[in-house]
Enzyme design. Sequence first.
Site, PDB file in Angstrom:
ATOM      1  N   ARG A  27       0.983  -0.695   0.388  1.00 32.05           N
ATOM      2  CA  ARG A  27       0.083  -0.150   0.029  1.00 32.05           C
ATOM      3  C   ARG A  27       0.878   1.247   0.041  1.00 32.05           C
ATOM      4  O   ARG A  27       0.139   2.249   0.646  1.00 32.05           O
ATOM      5  CB  ARG A  27      -1.126   0.039   1.613  1.00 32.05           C
ATOM      6  CG  ARG A  27      -2.102  -0.804   1.205  1.00 32.05           C
ATOM      7  CD  ARG A  27      -3.177  -0.201   0.616  1.00 32.05           C
ATOM      8  NE  ARG A  27      -4.046  -1.370  -0.160  1.00 32.05           N
ATOM      9  CZ  ARG A  27      -5.506  -1.459   0.879  1.00 32.05           C
ATOM     10  NH1 ARG A  27      -5.313  -0.733   2.127  1.00 32.05           N
ATOM     11  NH2 ARG A  27      -5.946  -2.279   0.650  1.00 32.05           N
ATOM     12  N   ARG A  31      -3.443   6.615   0.952  1.00 28.60           N
ATOM     13  CA  ARG A  31      -3.943   7.682   1.981  1.00 28.60           C
ATOM     14  C   ARG A  31      -3.208   8.384   3.048  1.00 28.60           C
ATOM     15  O   ARG A  31      -3.136   9.254   3.426  1.00 28.60           O
ATOM     16  CB  ARG A  31      -5.091   7.665   2.854  1.00 28.60           C
ATOM     17  CG  ARG A  31      -6.648   7.656   1.828  1.00 28.60           C
ATOM     18  CD  ARG A  31      -7.858   6.773   2.573  1.00 28.60           C
ATOM     19  NE  ARG A  31      -7.269   5.411   2.780  1.00 28.60           N
ATOM     20  CZ  ARG A  31      -8.159   4.294   3.148  1.00 28.60           C
ATOM     21  NH1 ARG A  31      -9.325   4.518   3.131  1.00 28.60           N
ATOM     22  NH2 ARG A  31      -7.818   3.418   3.364  1.00 28.60           N
ATOM     23  N   ARG A  40      -6.681  11.861  -5.933  1.00 29.21           N
ATOM     24  CA  ARG A  40      -7.983  10.765  -5.790  1.00 29.21           C
ATOM     25  C   ARG A  40      -8.956  11.623  -5.516  1.00 29.21           C
ATOM     26  O   ARG A  40      -9.995  11.308  -5.899  1.00 29.21           O
ATOM     27  CB  ARG A  40      -8.466  10.298  -4.016  1.00 29.21           C
ATOM     28  CG  ARG A  40      -9.770   9.055  -4.170  1.00 29.21           C
ATOM     29  CD  ARG A  40      -8.984   8.466  -2.714  1.00 29.21           C
ATOM     30  NE  ARG A  40      -9.763   9.398  -2.055  1.00 29.21           N
ATOM     31  CZ  ARG A  40     -10.238   9.248  -0.813  1.00 29.21           C
ATOM     32  NH1 ARG A  40     -10.012   7.302  -0.522  1.00 29.21           N
ATOM     33  NH2 ARG A  40     -10.457  10.367  -0.052  1.00 29.21           N
ATOM     34  N   ASP A  77      -7.224  -1.782  -6.921  1.00 31.43           N
ATOM     35  CA  ASP A  77      -7.462  -3.423  -6.471  1.00 31.43           C
ATOM     36  C   ASP A  77      -7.637  -4.331  -6.482  1.00 31.43           C
ATOM     37  O   ASP A  77      -8.257  -4.858  -7.867  1.00 31.43           O
ATOM     38  CB  ASP A  77      -9.144  -2.184  -5.784  1.00 31.43           C
ATOM     39  CG  ASP A  77      -8.656  -3.080  -3.857  1.00 31.43           C
ATOM     40  OD1 ASP A  77      -8.008  -1.859  -3.288  1.00 31.43           O
ATOM     41  OD2 ASP A  77     -10.050  -3.751  -3.964  1.00 31.43           O
ATOM     42  N   TYR A 154     -15.168 -11.326  -0.102  1.00 29.89           N
ATOM     43  CA  TYR A 154     -16.141 -10.170  -0.220  1.00 29.89           C
ATOM     44  C   TYR A 154     -17.032  -9.861  -1.039  1.00 29.89           C
ATOM     45  O   TYR A 154     -18.349  -9.845  -0.768  1.00 29.89           O
ATOM     46  CB  TYR A 154     -14.673  -9.354  -0.627  1.00 29.89           C
ATOM     47  CG  TYR A 154     -13.635  -8.987   0.149  1.00 29.89           C
ATOM     48  CD1 TYR A 154     -14.290  -7.552   0.957  1.00 29.89           C
ATOM     49  CD2 TYR A 154     -12.724  -9.169  -0.022  1.00 29.89           C
ATOM     50  CE1 TYR A 154     -13.094  -7.056   1.869  1.00 29.89           C
ATOM     51  CE2 TYR A 154     -11.602  -8.793   0.714  1.00 29.89           C
ATOM     52  CZ  TYR A 154     -11.595  -7.267   1.396  1.00 29.89           C
ATOM     53  OH  TYR A 154     -10.729  -6.885   2.953  1.00 29.89           O
TER      54      TYR A 154
HETATM   55  O1  CP3 Z   1       0.260  -1.467  -2.603  1.00 32.22           O
HETATM   56  C1  CP3 Z   1      -0.263  -0.462  -3.662  1.00 32.22           C
HETATM   57  O2  CP3 Z   1      -0.030   0.550  -2.684  1.00 32.22           O
HETATM   58  C2  CP3 Z   1      -0.918  -0.520  -4.666  1.00 32.22           C
HETATM   59  C3  CP3 Z   1      -2.328  -0.652  -3.968  1.00 32.22           C
HETATM   60  C4  CP3 Z   1      -3.365  -1.633  -3.459  1.00 32.22           C
HETATM   61  C5  CP3 Z   1      -4.197  -1.191  -3.350  1.00 32.22           C
HETATM   62  N1  CP3 Z   1      -5.217  -2.186  -2.353  1.00 32.22           N
HETATM   63  C6  CP3 Z   1      -5.234   0.460  -3.427  1.00 32.22           C
HETATM   64  C7  CP3 Z   1      -6.414   0.503  -2.641  1.00 32.22           C
HETATM   65  C8  CP3 Z   1      -3.611  -2.540  -3.429  1.00 32.22           C
HETATM   66  C9  CP3 Z   1      -2.283  -3.756  -3.843  1.00 32.22           C
HETATM   67  C10 CP3 Z   1      -4.744  -3.451  -3.023  1.00 32.22           C
HETATM   68  C11 CP3 Z   1      -5.220  -5.050  -2.233  1.00 32.22           C
HETATM   69  C12 CP3 Z   1      -6.124  -4.922  -1.076  1.00 32.22           C
HETATM   70  N2  CP3 Z   1      -7.544  -4.153  -1.251  1.00 32.22           N
HETATM   71  C13 CP3 Z   1      -6.368  -6.119  -0.717  1.00 32.22           C
HETATM   72  C14 CP3 Z   1      -5.647  -7.205   0.110  1.00 32.22           C
HETATM   73  C15 CP3 Z   1      -4.006  -6.433   0.910  1.00 32.22           C
HETATM   74  C16 CP3 Z   1      -4.671  -6.512   1.915  1.00 32.22           C
HETATM   75  O3  CP3 Z   1      -4.372  -4.839   2.562  1.00 32.22           O
HETATM   76  O4  CP3 Z   1      -4.687  -7.015   2.496  1.00 32.22           O
HETATM   77  C17 CP3 Z   1      -7.860  -5.829   0.378  1.00 32.22           C
HETATM   78  C18 CP3 Z   1      -7.857  -7.183   1.140  1.00 32.22           C
HETATM   79  C19 CP3 Z   1      -7.985  -5.079  -0.734  1.00 32.22           C
HETATM   80  C20 CP3 Z   1      -9.805  -4.423  -0.618  1.00 32.22           C
HETATM   81  C21 CP3 Z   1      -9.641  -3.180  -0.102  1.00 32.22           C
HETATM   82  N3  CP3 Z   1      -9.595  -2.210  -0.956  1.00 32.22           N
HETATM   83  C22 CP3 Z   1     -10.159  -2.885   0.558  1.00 32.22           C
HETATM   84  C23 CP3 Z   1     -10.511  -3.249   2.326  1.00 32.22           C
HETATM   85  C24 CP3 Z   1     -10.324  -1.820   0.573  1.00 32.22           C
HETATM   86  C25 CP3 Z   1     -10.924  -0.218   1.937  1.00 32.22           C
HETATM   87  C26 CP3 Z   1      -9.550   0.283   3.234  1.00 32.22           C
HETATM   88  C27 CP3 Z   1      -9.191   1.317   4.121  1.00 32.22           C
HETATM   89  O5  CP3 Z   1      -8.524   1.115   4.353  1.00 32.22           O
HETATM   90  O6  CP3 Z   1     -10.437   2.102   3.693  1.00 32.22           O
HETATM   91  C28 CP3 Z   1      -9.980  -0.703  -0.657  1.00 32.22           C
HETATM   92  C29 CP3 Z   1      -9.422   0.047  -0.768  1.00 32.22           C
HETATM   93  C30 CP3 Z   1      -8.434   0.939  -1.093  1.00 32.22           C
HETATM   94  N4  CP3 Z   1      -7.806   0.414  -2.017  1.00 32.22           N
HETATM   95  C31 CP3 Z   1      -8.016   1.528  -0.831  1.00 32.22           C
HETATM   96  C32 CP3 Z   1      -6.444   1.670  -1.721  1.00 32.22           C
HETATM   97  C33 CP3 Z   1      -4.988   3.140  -1.152  1.00 32.22           C
HETATM   98  C34 CP3 Z   1      -7.975   2.939  -0.293  1.00 32.22           C
HETATM   99  C35 CP3 Z   1      -8.787   3.369  -0.903  1.00 32.22           C
HETATM  100  C36 CP3 Z   1      -8.749   5.374  -0.573  1.00 32.22           C
HETATM  101  O7  CP3 Z   1      -8.225   6.317  -0.794  1.00 32.22           O
HETATM  102  O8  CP3 Z   1     -10.228   5.459  -0.220  1.00 32.22           O
END
Ligand code: CP3
Length: 355
Positions: A27, A31, A40, A77, A154
């Site tokens: 990640r 944010r 964003r 994602d 999910y």
């Molecule tokens: O690593 C990186 O920089 C690349 C981007 C990336 C994102 N999600 C961006 C993202 C990667 C590799 C993921 C993987 C992902 N997404 C996983 C597996 C890894 C992990 O963290 O366990 C999972 C379970 C998800 C599903 C997901 N997407 C969730 C649960 C959420 C909400 C999380 C939160 O904290 O709100 C997301 C959204 C998401 N994906 C964000 C980002 C930067 C935040 C969204 C935003 O900008 O509001």
Amino acid sequence: MSELNNDRYLRALLRQDVDTTPVWMMRQAGRYLPEYKATRAQAGDFMSLCRNAELACEVTLQPLRRYPLDAAILFSDILTVPDAMGLGLYFEQGEGPRFERPLRSMADVQALPVPDPEDELGYVMNAVRTIRRELKGQVPLIGFSGSPWTLATYMVEGGSSKAFTKIKQMMYAEPAALHLLLDKLADSVILYLNAQIRAGAQSVMVFDTWGGVLTPRDYLEFSLRYMHKIVDGLIREHDGRRVPVTLFTKNGGQWLEQIAATGCDAVGLDWTTDISDAKRRIGDKVALQGNMDPSLLYAAPARIREEVATILAGFGKGNGHVFNLGHGIHQDVDPEHAGVFVDAVHELSRPYHGG
Ligand code: CP3
């Protein structure tokens, strides 16, 4: 073969010599960076950011402008795949991901299509091509997907979950439906990751965030089996280079031997496993990625450096370590602390290489 200015990350995954231990952060685009929040906001929302190749490229490159990271990771994602299968992904402010049409029955699973990655997921491939062009060979680009089990949680729960009630009910009442779903997801992920590789991803990682909520038997049957199928189906060489595959099961420390036996190149570790134990158990077969607790980035710089030093000493001399956090960076971390972390890995790891 296209040239890379810095291939430490790929070399470490293949357990080849490096001058210093490569590092990236799960990640890393996100944010905790004010510039990410600005982009964003410009995109409107998270999915619009993912669908816009130029803006997805911009946020992928943002952490690389701040820190000397050894890899870039595609900004997207894991839930793009279920969205492309027709479930209708949306994000509620502060609620995390949601699906409009979660799966409820065998009939729902039977009706699911396996998406064409160049069609419904063409926006991801456009982002990969754009990022590769803009990286100009600076560092390798990592592509990724979710594991079938993690995606299924999910899709059946309809969003994030704590108790995994609905998917576990399906597992006990209708195991055939769950296996059909996992099999379709494995096929979808193989097509999706291979398309990312053809578009320019130089390594791929499978995120199994929720494998660790399963019993030891159920993990092998419902999660690892389908990641194994993915490893068997992936393109392993492209553009004259091996394309390394990393499998990461959060809370998966008890299954390291079985994960390593799938034929993957590297195993991701969260912070609950001691890296010296992991190296002793599987370090002769695969590279290791990890494994500092992301919460350590809340600590003072001296404490961060001390933790990096401890993990480096735990891995010890030898090849096959990609430094990372044990899970994604938290959104309220001070960006300067992330810089302390990255610099500490490069500086403190030099004595473990060469000579
Ligand atoms: O690593 C990186 O920089 C690349 C981007 C990336 C994102 N999600 C961006 C993202 C990667 C590799 C993921 C993987 C992902 N997404 C996983 C597996 C890894 C992990 O963290 O366990 C999972 C379970 C998800 C599903 C997901 N997407 C969730 C649960 C959420 C909400 C999380 C939160 O904290 O709100 C997301 C959204 C998401 N994906 C964000 C980002 C930067 C935040 C969204 C935003 O900008 O509001």
